[in-house]
Motif scaffolding. Structure first.
Motif, PDB file in Angstrom:
ATOM      1  N   LEU A   7     -19.487  36.568  51.045  1.00 34.25           N
ATOM      2  CA  LEU A   7     -18.113  36.084  50.898  1.00 34.25           C
ATOM      3  C   LEU A   7     -17.759  35.843  49.440  1.00 34.25           C
ATOM      4  N   GLU A   8     -18.672  35.297  48.661  1.00 32.30           N
ATOM      5  CA  GLU A   8     -18.434  35.075  47.234  1.00 32.30           C
ATOM      6  C   GLU A   8     -18.235  36.399  46.507  1.00 32.30           C
ATOM      7  N   ALA A   9     -19.016  37.417  46.902  1.00 30.39           N
ATOM      8  CA  ALA A   9     -18.903  38.731  46.289  1.00 30.39           C
ATOM      9  C   ALA A   9     -17.537  39.341  46.605  1.00 30.39           C
ATOM     10  N   LYS A  10     -17.099  39.223  47.852  1.00 33.48           N
ATOM     11  CA  LYS A  10     -15.789  39.752  48.241  1.00 33.48           C
ATOM     12  C   LYS A  10     -14.670  39.019  47.511  1.00 33.48           C
ATOM     13  N   LEU A  11     -14.810  37.715  47.396  1.00 37.38           N
ATOM     14  CA  LEU A  11     -13.809  36.905  46.722  1.00 37.38           C
ATOM     15  C   LEU A  11     -13.718  37.266  45.236  1.00 37.38           C
ATOM     16  N   SER A  12     -14.858  37.492  44.614  1.00 30.54           N
ATOM     17  CA  SER A  12     -14.825  37.844  43.188  1.00 30.54           C
ATOM     18  C   SER A  12     -14.269  39.247  42.976  1.00 30.54           C
ATOM     19  N   GLU A  13     -14.456  40.157  43.960  1.00 33.92           N
ATOM     20  CA  GLU A  13     -13.875  41.496  43.856  1.00 33.92           C
ATOM     21  C   GLU A  13     -12.357  41.430  43.916  1.00 33.92           C
ATOM     22  N   LYS A  14     -11.835  40.584  44.758  1.00 34.02           N
ATOM     23  CA  LYS A  14     -10.384  40.456  44.913  1.00 34.02           C
ATOM     24  C   LYS A  14      -9.733  39.806  43.700  1.00 34.02           C
ATOM     25  N   THR A  15     -10.414  38.891  43.063  1.00 32.58           N
ATOM     26  CA  THR A  15      -9.846  38.205  41.928  1.00 32.58           C
ATOM     27  C   THR A  15     -10.036  38.988  40.622  1.00 32.58           C
ATOM     28  N   SER A  16     -10.877  40.005  40.622  1.00 34.06           N
ATOM     29  CA  SER A  16     -11.105  40.797  39.404  1.00 34.06           C
ATOM     30  C   SER A  16     -10.053  41.843  39.186  1.00 34.06           C
TER      31      SER A  16
END
Length: 97
Positions: free
Chosen positions: A88-97
């Motif tokens: 989930l953290e990885a997905k969240l960081s992909e969306k915010t990048s």
């Protein structure tokens, strides 16, 4: 101590065996039960079934997992949750990048 009523389960097994044309024996009944039942209680239930076609109320102690089993299960759950959080953290960081 917590107990569990297994009378209905015993009746179901006995009925199933009777419908199959088999005489209930300790071995046949024991292998079909999902809940472990002490041998003396099983023998008494089968005797009662054979003589009066009824089973007395049978209660067994509820099996509680050992502390080691509980710790192992909790460790597995924590490991799975850590993996999910990382995903989930990885997905969240992909969306915010």
């Amino acid at each position: 101590m917590l107990t569990q009523d297994v009378t209905k389960e015993l009746e179901a097994v006995m009925d199933q065996l009777q419908q199959q044309g088999k005489q209930p024996t300790v071995a046949l009944v024991k292998t079909r039960l999902k809940t472990p039942v002490p041998m003396p209680a099983l023998i008494a239930a089968i005797k009662s079934w054979k003589s009066a076609s009824r089973i007395p109320k049978v209660e067994v102690a509820v099996q509680t997992p050992s502390e080691d089993d509980r710790i192992t299960a909790l460790e597995k759950t924590v490991a799975k949750l850590v993996v999910r959080i990382e995903e989930l953290e990885a997905k969240l960081s992909e969306k915010t990048s």
